[in-house]
Design a protein around this motif. Structure first.
Motif, PDB file in Angstrom:
ATOM      1  N   ARG A 107       0.821  -1.213   0.000  1.00  0.00           N
ATOM      2  CA  ARG A 107       0.000   0.000   0.000  1.00  0.00           C
ATOM      3  C   ARG A 107       0.857   1.266   0.000  1.00  0.00           C
ATOM      4  O   ARG A 107       0.497   2.257  -0.634  1.00  0.00           O
ATOM      5  CB  ARG A 107      -0.905   0.022   1.233  1.00  0.00           C
ATOM      6  N   GLU A 108       1.963   1.254   0.732  1.00  0.00           N
ATOM      7  CA  GLU A 108       2.713   2.477   0.995  1.00  0.00           C
ATOM      8  C   GLU A 108       3.951   2.655   0.127  1.00  0.00           C
ATOM      9  O   GLU A 108       4.243   3.756  -0.326  1.00  0.00           O
ATOM     10  CB  GLU A 108       3.143   2.517   2.477  1.00  0.00           C
ATOM     11  N   ARG A 109       4.730   1.578  -0.034  1.00  0.00           N
ATOM     12  CA  ARG A 109       6.062   1.667  -0.649  1.00  0.00           C
ATOM     13  C   ARG A 109       6.888   2.751   0.044  1.00  0.00           C
ATOM     14  O   ARG A 109       7.706   3.441  -0.570  1.00  0.00           O
ATOM     15  CB  ARG A 109       5.966   1.946  -2.152  1.00  0.00           C
ATOM     16  N   ALA A 110       6.696   2.876   1.325  1.00  0.00           N
ATOM     17  CA  ALA A 110       7.426   3.810   2.183  1.00  0.00           C
ATOM     18  C   ALA A 110       7.243   3.322   3.610  1.00  0.00           C
ATOM     19  O   ALA A 110       6.569   2.324   3.852  1.00  0.00           O
ATOM     20  CB  ALA A 110       6.909   5.233   2.005  1.00  0.00           C
ATOM     21  N   GLY A 111       7.839   4.031   4.578  1.00  0.00           N
ATOM     22  CA  GLY A 111       7.847   3.557   5.949  1.00  0.00           C
ATOM     23  C   GLY A 111       6.486   3.543   6.625  1.00  0.00           C
ATOM     24  O   GLY A 111       5.576   4.283   6.245  1.00  0.00           O
ATOM     25  N   PHE A 112       6.363   2.699   7.655  1.00  0.00           N
ATOM     26  CA  PHE A 112       5.108   2.570   8.396  1.00  0.00           C
ATOM     27  C   PHE A 112       5.358   1.781   9.672  1.00  0.00           C
ATOM     28  O   PHE A 112       6.439   1.205   9.877  1.00  0.00           O
ATOM     29  CB  PHE A 112       4.036   1.865   7.552  1.00  0.00           C
ATOM     30  N   ILE A 123       4.362  -5.421  17.343  1.00  0.00           N
ATOM     31  CA  ILE A 123       4.629  -4.079  16.817  1.00  0.00           C
ATOM     32  C   ILE A 123       5.837  -4.185  15.912  1.00  0.00           C
ATOM     33  O   ILE A 123       6.892  -4.683  16.328  1.00  0.00           O
ATOM     34  CB  ILE A 123       4.907  -3.085  17.960  1.00  0.00           C
ATOM     35  N   ASP A 124       5.715  -3.744  14.667  1.00  0.00           N
ATOM     36  CA  ASP A 124       6.808  -3.829  13.713  1.00  0.00           C
ATOM     37  C   ASP A 124       7.000  -2.495  12.999  1.00  0.00           C
ATOM     38  O   ASP A 124       6.027  -1.841  12.611  1.00  0.00           O
ATOM     39  CB  ASP A 124       6.538  -4.933  12.687  1.00  0.00           C
ATOM     40  N   LEU A 125       8.264  -2.137  12.818  1.00  0.00           N
ATOM     41  CA  LEU A 125       8.633  -0.888  12.172  1.00  0.00           C
ATOM     42  C   LEU A 125       9.309  -1.185  10.838  1.00  0.00           C
ATOM     43  O   LEU A 125      10.168  -2.076  10.762  1.00  0.00           O
ATOM     44  CB  LEU A 125       9.617  -0.089  13.044  1.00  0.00           C
ATOM     45  N   VAL A 126       8.933  -0.429   9.816  1.00  0.00           N
ATOM     46  CA  VAL A 126       9.547  -0.566   8.495  1.00  0.00           C
ATOM     47  C   VAL A 126       9.971   0.815   8.022  1.00  0.00           C
ATOM     48  O   VAL A 126       9.200   1.774   8.089  1.00  0.00           O
ATOM     49  CB  VAL A 126       8.576  -1.213   7.487  1.00  0.00           C
ATOM     50  N   ALA A 127      11.220   0.925   7.560  1.00  0.00           N
ATOM     51  CA  ALA A 127      11.767   2.188   7.094  1.00  0.00           C
ATOM     52  C   ALA A 127      11.318   2.483   5.660  1.00  0.00           C
ATOM     53  O   ALA A 127      10.782   1.611   4.958  1.00  0.00           O
ATOM     54  CB  ALA A 127      13.297   2.151   7.174  1.00  0.00           C
ATOM     55  N   ASP A 128      11.591   3.706   5.218  1.00  0.00           N
ATOM     56  CA  ASP A 128      11.174   4.119   3.873  1.00  0.00           C
ATOM     57  C   ASP A 128      11.780   3.254   2.778  1.00  0.00           C
ATOM     58  O   ASP A 128      11.187   3.092   1.710  1.00  0.00           O
ATOM     59  CB  ASP A 128      11.563   5.578   3.626  1.00  0.00           C
ATOM     60  N   GLY A 134      12.681  -4.259  12.925  1.00  0.00           N
ATOM     61  CA  GLY A 134      12.404  -5.049  14.118  1.00  0.00           C
ATOM     62  C   GLY A 134      11.148  -4.543  14.809  1.00  0.00           C
ATOM     63  O   GLY A 134      10.381  -3.768  14.246  1.00  0.00           O
ATOM     64  N   GLY A 135      10.938  -4.975  16.044  1.00  0.00           N
ATOM     65  CA  GLY A 135       9.723  -4.567  16.727  1.00  0.00           C
ATOM     66  C   GLY A 135       9.668  -5.058  18.153  1.00  0.00           C
ATOM     67  O   GLY A 135      10.696  -5.186  18.817  1.00  0.00           O
TER      68      GLY A 135
END
Length: 242
Positions: A107-112, A123-128, A134-135
């Motif tokens: 959906r994003e193709r960027a961080g979220f 909880i998971d973090l994804v960069a741009d 990690g999370g």
């Protein structure tokens, strides 16, 4: 129709996807029995993701194969479509977490940030650039309540006790308020840390317990997508979002 099966710790979620990648019917099955959706006759293939115990997963897969349907067991990869797994041992990351991130990435193709609220809260973090950072994993409300009742003899919620409002005026309501505060507080703290780490994209909330967490977050406008894991099980980005 393609049958998507997401077998979680306590529930089995399913959906039917058509040839255009649209999620059509969907439902939830609880308990150790097999879901009634396996009796349908319009299914052409099955995609299965499971974090449940091996015995149940094997029984579910045998039931699918007994119908003559081809089944694809989904597992967590090193990377997919530009999304990169943070774990040194990729398959140690739960496949449900990966699929939720994959759906959000498409959906994003960027961080979220993705928060999946179920038996456990992940909880998971994804960069741009698509790198998973990690999370964290914490106990969900039901699991926290079970632990409190099991270890603290004076805490015994009764029928008729109040809900999770704060402040609470009886023990049962206070317990309900406490476990809700713990989950929401953990999510909010994680979000503050994510923003400090320059993960500035949207927050996705998914899972059976996501709605009350969504309502409790005052500083964010989360995107509530209950079927994010099922969406991630599609072979490619869906042409429309439910």
């Amino acid at each position: 129709m393609i049958l998507l099966l997401d077998s979680g710790n306590s529930r089995l979620k399913w959906a039917l996807a058509d040839s255009d990648g649209r999620l059509r019917e969907h439902g939830v099955h609880e308990g150790g029995s097999l879901p009634a959706v396996l009796e349908r006759d319009d299914i052409k293939a099955v995609r299965l993701a499971s974090v449940r115990e091996a015995d149940y997963t094997a029984r579910l897969e045998r039931a699918v194969r007994a119908r003559g349907w081809p089944v694809t067991r989904l597992r967590t990869p090193v990377g997919q479509e530009g999304l990169v797994n943070a774990y040194p041992e990729p398959d140690r990351l739960g496949v449900d977490r990966w699929l939720a991130m994959l759906a959000a990435w498409r959906r994003e193709r960027a961080g979220f940030v993705v928060v999946d609220v179920g038996t456990a809260v992940t909880i998971d973090l994804v960069a741009d650039d698509g790198h998973h950072l990690g999370g964290a994993i914490l106990a969900g409300e039901a699991l926290s309540l079970e632990a409190l009742v099991g270890r603290a003899s004076g805490i015994r919620p009764r029928p008729g006790d109040g809900g999770p409002g704060f402040p609470a005026a009886d023990t049962g309501a206070a317990v309900a308020a406490g476990v809700r505060l713990a989950v929401c507080g953990g999510v909010e703290r994680a979000l503050r840390l994510a923003r400090q780490a320059d993960v500035a994209g949207p927050l996705y909330l998914t899972g059976g317990g996501a709605e009350p967490v969504c309502e409790a977050l005052s500083d964010e406008r989360p995107r509530l997508v209950p079927d994010l894991v099922l969406e991630g099980m599609l072979e490619e980005a869906p042409r429309c979002f439910g």
